[in-house]
Each structure stands twice: as C-alpha cells, then as structure tokens.
Write a protein that holds these residues in place. Sequence first.
Motif, mmCIF file in Angstrom:
data_model
loop_
_atom_site.group_PDB
_atom_site.id
_atom_site.type_symbol
_atom_site.label_atom_id
_atom_site.label_comp_id
_atom_site.label_asym_id
_atom_site.label_seq_id
_atom_site.Cartn_x
_atom_site.Cartn_y
_atom_site.Cartn_z
ATOM 1 N N ARG A 66 0.836 -1.206 0.000
ATOM 2 C CA ARG A 66 0.000 0.000 0.000
ATOM 3 C C ARG A 66 0.869 1.255 0.000
ATOM 4 N N THR A 69 2.260 1.793 -3.448
ATOM 5 C CA THR A 69 1.184 2.279 -4.319
ATOM 6 C C THR A 69 0.948 3.765 -4.104
ATOM 7 N N THR A 253 -3.649 4.228 -12.361
ATOM 8 C CA THR A 253 -3.720 3.281 -11.255
ATOM 9 C C THR A 253 -5.162 2.836 -11.059
ATOM 10 N N ASN A 255 -5.769 1.534 -7.952
ATOM 11 C CA ASN A 255 -5.684 1.321 -6.509
ATOM 12 C C ASN A 255 -5.685 2.614 -5.698
ATOM 13 N N GLN A 257 -7.341 5.592 -3.353
ATOM 14 C CA GLN A 257 -8.326 5.657 -2.283
ATOM 15 C C GLN A 257 -8.888 7.070 -2.232
ATOM 16 N N ASN A 264 -10.777 0.332 -3.551
ATOM 17 C CA ASN A 264 -9.889 1.034 -4.468
ATOM 18 C C ASN A 264 -10.641 1.578 -5.676
#
Length: 284
Positions: A66, A69, A253, A255, A257, A264
Amino acid sequence: MAQRIKRKRTVRTRPSKQFGKKWVIVFTFLFIATALLFVFRFREGFLYYLGFKTDKYTSETTSDERKLTDIRIYEVLHKHDQNAIGFDVSEYQGTIDWEQTYHIDEAFELSFVFIRATAGSNKRDARFTENWNGAKARQLVCGAYHYYRPNENSLDQANNFIKQVRLQKGDLPPVLDIEKLPKSQSIARLKIGLRRWLEVVEAHYNVKPIIYSGERYYSDFLRKEFSDYPLWIANYNFWRNTLASDWEFWQFTENAQIGGIEGNVDLNIFMGDKNELLALGMRY
C-alpha cells in the motif's frame, strides 16, 4: 603378485573466503544503488507520502504494498499538478458519498468522473442514474462510458447506450470501453463492429467518441484503424509517471483511495488543465 595401482584422488577446492566476500560486496552495492535509484525516481512521491500519510497510518495498519502504491500515486499527481485529475466508477463501487469526493488526501483536487452507463446490448449499470445525479450535484465534469462486449451486436450496443445516456452542454464525449478479444469472430469483424458503434454514437451526439483501452491492446489491435479518435489509455506500469503525447486521458492506477468510496478506485489524468477539460465538453 599383482601390483597395486594408486588412484589419484580428486581434490575438491572450496571457493576462497575472499571470493565469497567479493560477491557479498557486489550484491550489497547493487542493492544500495537500486534503493537509491528508486528513492530518487520517486522522490516527490516520498515527500508527499511522508507529509500526508504518516500522521494518519502506522506501519501496523499500512502494508508495504500500500505504501509503494501511494508513493507512486503521489509522484504521478505531483508531476501533473497543473492537469485536471479525475476518477471512474460503476455499480461495483456501491453507494458513493459524493460530498466526500473532493480531493486526494486534501492535496489534489478531483475535477471529473467517468461513469459506466451500459454494457453489451442490454445491460444498464444499476447505479448509473444515482452516480450521474450525485456527480452532477457535486459539480464534477461528467462523462459516460459503454463497456463493449465483442460477441454481441454492435448496433444493439450503440442503441443501448443512446437509450440510457442524455448528454448536455459541458459533459465529456461518450466513451467506448474495449478490453476483451472476441471468442466467436475474427479481429477484422471486431473492428467492423467497433467502427459501427463509434459512427452511430457520433452521429447521435454530434461529437467524436473517446476510445478507452489498455495500452497493449490498443497498440496491438486498434492503433492502425482508430488513431483518429481521442484516447483514454490504461497503463499501470509502476515506473511510468508521465502521459504519452497522444493520450487524452491516462488511467494510471486502479488502486487509489478516495473519500466517500469504499475500496480502491481508478484514477485518471487529463492531458490539460481544468479549463481545457471544460473546453473538451459537449458544446450543445
């Protein structure tokens, strides 16, 4: 008496300790060099991550994956801080609290959203109307997309989209999402179907649609015949952090938030700023 023949024993030599130490030094050097290259490559991402994440998450609640990312997301966003930033959603995101979808960690403003409207010849996204109205109330620049099913009739798919989507002045052009290869027809027939969908939709809305696809898919199957259409390209390559010159939108991406959305989310960058994004919108 038979004479004994003395056999020479093969003596196996062990690598010297000095030789082993040399390899340890080489691997250590390579590891440090790689780490320094990584930090330098994503230096802006590290700074943003440290500024916006460390006061919210601890190492116990945030996995290393995470963290990496988020570092890449911040790096890409920082390099495009003058570009319009947006996301895309469908029924799979569930209920969205649109009033919370203003920023990425209060640092990067979200300006637009693509919303799935239809799929195939008869599928209507179960949350399209809900998401469309919520995004409009939030005053995001909105676009609708159709998920193309290669083995279904292209004209039925175009009419399915037209039936469900009413675009107004300021909305983004319609999007054709093509990701899959056909199972029951040739690539040549697929291209004919895609062309028919694009032409019917363009004639109805009086604007050239946008093509969404993965970079490899587009390069392998679509570039030759469809290079005259605006592109929305998906490329999640960790080491890439800038748009290509012929991409209108870049989905970099899957992913991200975003406040107000569980799980995601895909994140996108427009090739220009917010004013240029508004100029791209429908003109009627």
